[in-house]
Design a protein around this motif. Structure first.
Motif, mmCIF file in Angstrom:
data_model
loop_
_atom_site.group_PDB
_atom_site.id
_atom_site.type_symbol
_atom_site.label_atom_id
_atom_site.label_comp_id
_atom_site.label_asym_id
_atom_site.label_seq_id
_atom_site.Cartn_x
_atom_site.Cartn_y
_atom_site.Cartn_z
ATOM 1 N N LEU A 69 4.769 4.382 3.849
ATOM 2 C CA LEU A 69 4.340 5.311 2.794
ATOM 3 C C LEU A 69 3.203 4.617 2.064
ATOM 4 C CD1 LEU A 69 7.597 6.554 1.032
ATOM 5 C CD2 LEU A 69 6.012 7.939 2.371
ATOM 6 N N ILE A 70 1.999 5.061 2.280
ATOM 7 C CA ILE A 70 0.862 4.336 1.719
ATOM 8 C C ILE A 70 0.065 5.187 0.710
ATOM 9 C CG2 ILE A 70 -1.299 3.125 2.269
ATOM 10 C CD1 ILE A 70 0.129 2.259 4.918
ATOM 11 N N GLY A 71 -0.449 6.301 1.172
ATOM 12 C CA GLY A 71 -1.293 7.099 0.271
ATOM 13 C C GLY A 71 -0.595 8.337 -0.271
ATOM 14 N N PRO A 72 -1.285 9.073 -1.151
ATOM 15 C CA PRO A 72 -0.715 10.288 -1.745
ATOM 16 C C PRO A 72 -0.245 11.306 -0.701
ATOM 17 C CG PRO A 72 -2.779 9.700 -2.830
ATOM 18 C CD PRO A 72 -2.621 8.756 -1.689
ATOM 19 N N ASP A 73 -1.009 11.442 0.398
ATOM 20 C CA ASP A 73 -0.618 12.440 1.410
ATOM 21 C C ASP A 73 0.700 12.067 2.077
ATOM 22 O OD1 ASP A 73 -2.952 13.651 0.811
ATOM 23 O OD2 ASP A 73 -3.988 13.114 2.675
ATOM 24 N N ASP A 74 0.947 10.766 2.226
ATOM 25 C CA ASP A 74 2.204 10.316 2.844
ATOM 26 C C ASP A 74 3.386 10.669 1.938
ATOM 27 O OD1 ASP A 74 0.504 9.134 4.661
ATOM 28 O OD2 ASP A 74 0.566 7.187 3.647
ATOM 29 N N TYR A 75 3.218 10.397 0.661
ATOM 30 C CA TYR A 75 4.301 10.708 -0.284
ATOM 31 C C TYR A 75 4.538 12.221 -0.360
ATOM 32 C CZ TYR A 75 5.098 5.961 -1.938
ATOM 33 O OH TYR A 75 5.465 4.637 -2.003
ATOM 34 N N GLU A 76 3.439 12.963 -0.329
ATOM 35 C CA GLU A 76 3.577 14.426 -0.415
ATOM 36 C C GLU A 76 4.309 14.965 0.820
ATOM 37 O OE1 GLU A 76 -0.103 16.506 -1.118
ATOM 38 O OE2 GLU A 76 0.873 18.472 -1.002
ATOM 39 N N LEU A 77 3.937 14.446 1.981
ATOM 40 C CA LEU A 77 4.598 14.896 3.222
ATOM 41 C C LEU A 77 6.094 14.568 3.194
ATOM 42 C CD1 LEU A 77 4.287 15.941 6.234
ATOM 43 C CD2 LEU A 77 4.152 13.514 6.858
ATOM 44 N N ALA A 78 6.406 13.319 2.842
ATOM 45 C CA ALA A 78 7.824 12.908 2.812
ATOM 46 C C ALA A 78 8.597 13.747 1.803
ATOM 47 C CB ALA A 78 7.927 11.424 2.468
ATOM 48 N N VAL A 100 9.267 3.055 -7.247
ATOM 49 C CA VAL A 100 7.947 2.794 -7.836
ATOM 50 C C VAL A 100 7.659 1.295 -7.839
ATOM 51 C CG1 VAL A 100 6.543 3.084 -9.922
ATOM 52 C CG2 VAL A 100 8.117 4.892 -9.224
ATOM 53 N N GLY A 101 8.716 0.494 -7.949
ATOM 54 C CA GLY A 101 8.551 -0.960 -7.945
ATOM 55 C C GLY A 101 7.770 -1.451 -6.737
ATOM 56 N N VAL A 102 8.007 -0.864 -5.574
ATOM 57 C CA VAL A 102 7.326 -1.380 -4.381
ATOM 58 C C VAL A 102 5.843 -1.060 -4.408
ATOM 59 C CG1 VAL A 102 9.422 -1.169 -2.967
ATOM 60 C CG2 VAL A 102 7.659 0.586 -2.812
ATOM 61 N N ILE A 103 5.496 0.050 -5.043
ATOM 62 C CA ILE A 103 4.080 0.428 -5.076
ATOM 63 C C ILE A 103 3.295 -0.640 -5.841
ATOM 64 C CG2 ILE A 103 2.434 2.198 -5.816
ATOM 65 C CD1 ILE A 103 4.786 4.235 -5.504
ATOM 66 N N TYR A 104 3.904 -1.118 -6.917
ATOM 67 C CA TYR A 104 3.234 -2.177 -7.692
ATOM 68 C C TYR A 104 3.322 -3.530 -7.014
ATOM 69 C CZ TYR A 104 2.500 1.026 -11.449
ATOM 70 O OH TYR A 104 2.063 2.072 -12.190
ATOM 71 N N LEU A 105 4.489 -3.827 -6.449
ATOM 72 C CA LEU A 105 4.650 -5.145 -5.847
ATOM 73 C C LEU A 105 3.710 -5.335 -4.657
ATOM 74 C CD1 LEU A 105 6.440 -7.700 -6.113
ATOM 75 C CD2 LEU A 105 7.777 -6.779 -4.228
ATOM 76 N N TRP A 106 3.551 -4.257 -3.865
ATOM 77 C CA TRP A 106 2.755 -4.392 -2.651
ATOM 78 C C TRP A 106 1.265 -4.186 -2.882
ATOM 79 C CZ3 TRP A 106 6.523 -1.125 0.881
ATOM 80 C CH2 TRP A 106 7.689 -1.890 1.061
ATOM 81 N N ARG A 107 0.926 -3.596 -4.018
ATOM 82 C CA ARG A 107 -0.497 -3.373 -4.289
ATOM 83 C C ARG A 107 -0.833 -3.867 -5.696
ATOM 84 N NH1 ARG A 107 1.895 0.932 -2.280
ATOM 85 N NH2 ARG A 107 1.386 1.580 -0.171
ATOM 86 N N PRO A 108 -0.558 -5.152 -5.955
ATOM 87 C CA PRO A 108 -0.681 -5.654 -7.332
ATOM 88 C C PRO A 108 -2.108 -5.605 -7.861
ATOM 89 C CG PRO A 108 -0.296 -7.458 -5.809
ATOM 90 C CD PRO A 108 -0.150 -6.201 -5.019
ATOM 91 N N HIS A 109 -3.079 -5.560 -6.949
ATOM 92 C CA HIS A 109 -4.472 -5.604 -7.429
ATOM 93 C C HIS A 109 -5.048 -4.211 -7.616
ATOM 94 C CE1 HIS A 109 -3.969 -9.758 -6.749
ATOM 95 N NE2 HIS A 109 -3.779 -9.588 -5.457
ATOM 96 N N ASP A 110 -4.189 -3.214 -7.445
ATOM 97 C CA ASP A 110 -4.700 -1.856 -7.545
ATOM 98 C C ASP A 110 -3.825 -1.046 -8.502
ATOM 99 O OD1 ASP A 110 -5.974 0.495 -7.179
ATOM 100 O OD2 ASP A 110 -5.397 0.770 -5.080
ATOM 101 N N PRO A 111 -3.932 -1.360 -9.806
ATOM 102 C CA PRO A 111 -3.045 -0.701 -10.759
ATOM 103 C C PRO A 111 -3.253 0.805 -10.844
ATOM 104 C CG PRO A 111 -4.716 -2.015 -11.895
ATOM 105 C CD PRO A 111 -4.854 -2.315 -10.431
ATOM 106 N N ALA A 112 -4.394 1.289 -10.344
ATOM 107 C CA ALA A 112 -4.644 2.737 -10.416
ATOM 108 C C ALA A 112 -4.046 3.464 -9.213
ATOM 109 C CB ALA A 112 -6.144 3.000 -10.482
ATOM 110 N N ALA A 113 -3.388 2.708 -8.319
ATOM 111 C CA ALA A 113 -2.890 3.336 -7.074
ATOM 112 C C ALA A 113 -1.791 4.348 -7.347
ATOM 113 C CB ALA A 113 -2.371 2.255 -6.123
#
Ligand code: ADE
Ligand code: ZN
Length: 338
Positions: A69-78, A100-113
Motif C-alpha cells: 500500500l503505497i500511494g493514494p490510489d492503492d489505499y482507495e482501491l483497498a 497510520v503509524g507505518v505511513i510515517y515510519l516508512w516515509r519519515p522524510h515525507d511528512p506530506a505523504a
C-alpha cells in the motif's frame, strides 16, 4: 445460503474491529504488486505471504502485505473493495483501523505523504455512503511497538485533521503488546480525549489481564480482544459494571494461536456473564473469515440462537461511536429483524 445465514445477512450490524490492511485479499495484492514491483508477484506467491504459524508470524505477514500500500490510489482501491464486502454481509456501519503509524515510519522524510492518502480513503468512504448506504468511521492506529515519538505523530495528525474530517472518530493501539503496554501512551491518550477523539486499545490478546487493567487505567473506552480477561473474575465484574465494550475476534485468536479452539473461546462466557461483547473479524483476509462468518460460528460452535445473535448485533451498535439518534434507529431495526 441456509436460513440462519440469511437471517445473519439481514441483521443490521456494525463491525468495530477491522484493520484496512487486514482486508486485502491475495488477488488485490497481485493488483497492487503489478502497480509497483518490477517483477510483479503471482497469485500463489501472494497467497504464500498470508501463511503464518503464530502471532509473531502473523504480524510479519501483515507487514509484508501493508508494504504494497503505497500511494493514494492503492489505499482507495483497498478501501473500496473492503467496503463492497462489508455491504454484502449486511454491515451498516464500520469503524476501521488504518495503520497510520507505518505511513510515517516508512516515509519519515515525507511528512506530506499522509494527506493525499487520506483523501483516497475518503473518496472510497463517500462513494460507499452514496452507493452502498454504508457508514464508515476511521480509527488511526498508532501501532504500539513503534516508538512513542512515532505514535505522537499519529495522534497529532488525527487531532489536526479531525475538524475537517468528522469521519476520523478515534485512536487505536494495535501491534505487539508483548513489546509495549499502554502506560507509555497515557499523556497522548489524555491529549486525544481532550481533542474529542474516542479511544480504543488492543489489550489482553497475547498478554494477561493486567494489560487490560493498564489499558483501562489510561482511559481506553473500548478494549480490543480482551481474550485474557477470563482469567480475572474481578476485572470481568468491573468491565460489566462499567459497560466497557469488548471487541472480540474469535477466529483471529484461534488463527494466531492465542486460543486453542473456537469452542474454547470466551465469547460465550463473557456474553452469559452480561459483558458488552461484540464479535468482529480483525483481519479477515488473513484469517479466512469475515463478520457474517463470525456470527455463523457463534451459532454453530457456541450455540448462539437467533435472539442471542440479535443481541450481538445490538451490542455492536451500542458499542459503536455513532451518535445516539443513529444508534436508536439501528436498534429498532434490529429488534424487528426476522
Ligand atoms: N494489527 C492487525 N491485527 C492485529 C492484531 N490482531 N493484534 C495486534 N495488532 C494487529
Ligand atoms: Zn486488531
Amino acid at each position: 445460503m441456509s436460513t440462519i445465514e440469511a437471517f445473519i445477512r439481514r441483521l443490521p450490524k456494525a463491525e468495530l474491529h477491522l484493520h484496512l490492511e487486514g482486508t486485502i485479499l491475495p488477488s488485490t495484492l497481485v493488483d497492487l504488486s503489478a502497480r509497483h514491483d518490477a517483477r510483479p508477484i503471482t497469485l500463489p506467491e501472494a497467497e504464500a505471504l498470508y501463511r503464518f504459524d503464530d502471532f509473531t508470524g502473523f504480524l510479519e505477514s501483515f507487514k509484508a502485505v501493508t508494504r504494497l500500500l503505497i500511494g493514494p490510489d492503492d489505499y482507495e482501491l483497498a478501501a473500496w473493495r473492503m467496503m463492497e464486502h462489508l455491504a454484502e454481509q449486511g454491515i451498516v456501519h464500520a469503524e476501521v483501523y488504518i495503520s497510520v503509524g507505518v505511513i510515517y515510519l516508512w516515509r519519515p522524510h515525507d511528512p506530506a505523504a499522509f494527506e493525499p492518502i487520506f483523501e483516497g480513503l475518503e473518496r472510497a468512504r463517500e462513494r460507499a455512503e452514496r452507493e452502498l448506504g454504508l457508514s464508515i468511521y476511521w480509527i488511526f492506529d498508532a501501532v504500539r511497538h513503534f516508538t512513542v515519538d512515532e505514535a505522537e505523530r499519529v495522534f497529532l495528525k488525527a487531532i489536526e485533521l479531525k475538524a475537517a474530517y468528522p469521519s476520523i472518530i478515534g485512536i487505536g493501539l494495535g501491534g505487539d503488546e508483548r513489546r509495549t503496554g499502554s502506560e507509555p501512551f497515557r499523556a497522548l491518550f489524555a491529549q486525544a480525549r481532550a481533542a474529542g477523539l474516542r479511544l480504543t486499545n488492543h489489550a489482553g490478546e497475547t498478554t494477561g489481564p493486567e494489560a487490560i487493567r493498564e489499558a483501562l487505567s489510561i482511559g481506553s473506552e473500548r478494549i480490543g480482544h480482551a481474550f485474557s480477561a477470563t482469567k480475572d473474575f474481578y476485572l470481568m465484574q468491573e468491565m460489566k459494571e462499567r459497560g466497557i465494550p469488548l471487541e472480540l475476534n474469535p477466529t483471529s485468536n484461534v488463527r494466531t494461536g492465542v486460543c486453542p479452539s473456537l469452542a474454547r473461546h470466551p465469547l460465550r462466557k463473557y456474553f452469559d456473564q452480561g459483558l458488552l461483547v461484540t464479535v468482529n473479524s480483525d483481519d479477515p483476509a488473513f484469517f479466512g473469515s469475515d463478520l457474517a462468518n463470525e456470527y455463523l460460528l457463534a451459532h454453530t460452535v457456541q450455540q448462539f440462537n437467533r435472539r442471542e445473535l440479535r443481541q450481538l448485533a445490538a451490542n455492536s451498535i451500542r458499542a459503536s461511536f455513532l451518535p445516539e439518534a443513529e444508534k436508536a434507529n439501528w436498534l429498532s431495526r434490529i429488534e424487528h429483524a426476522e
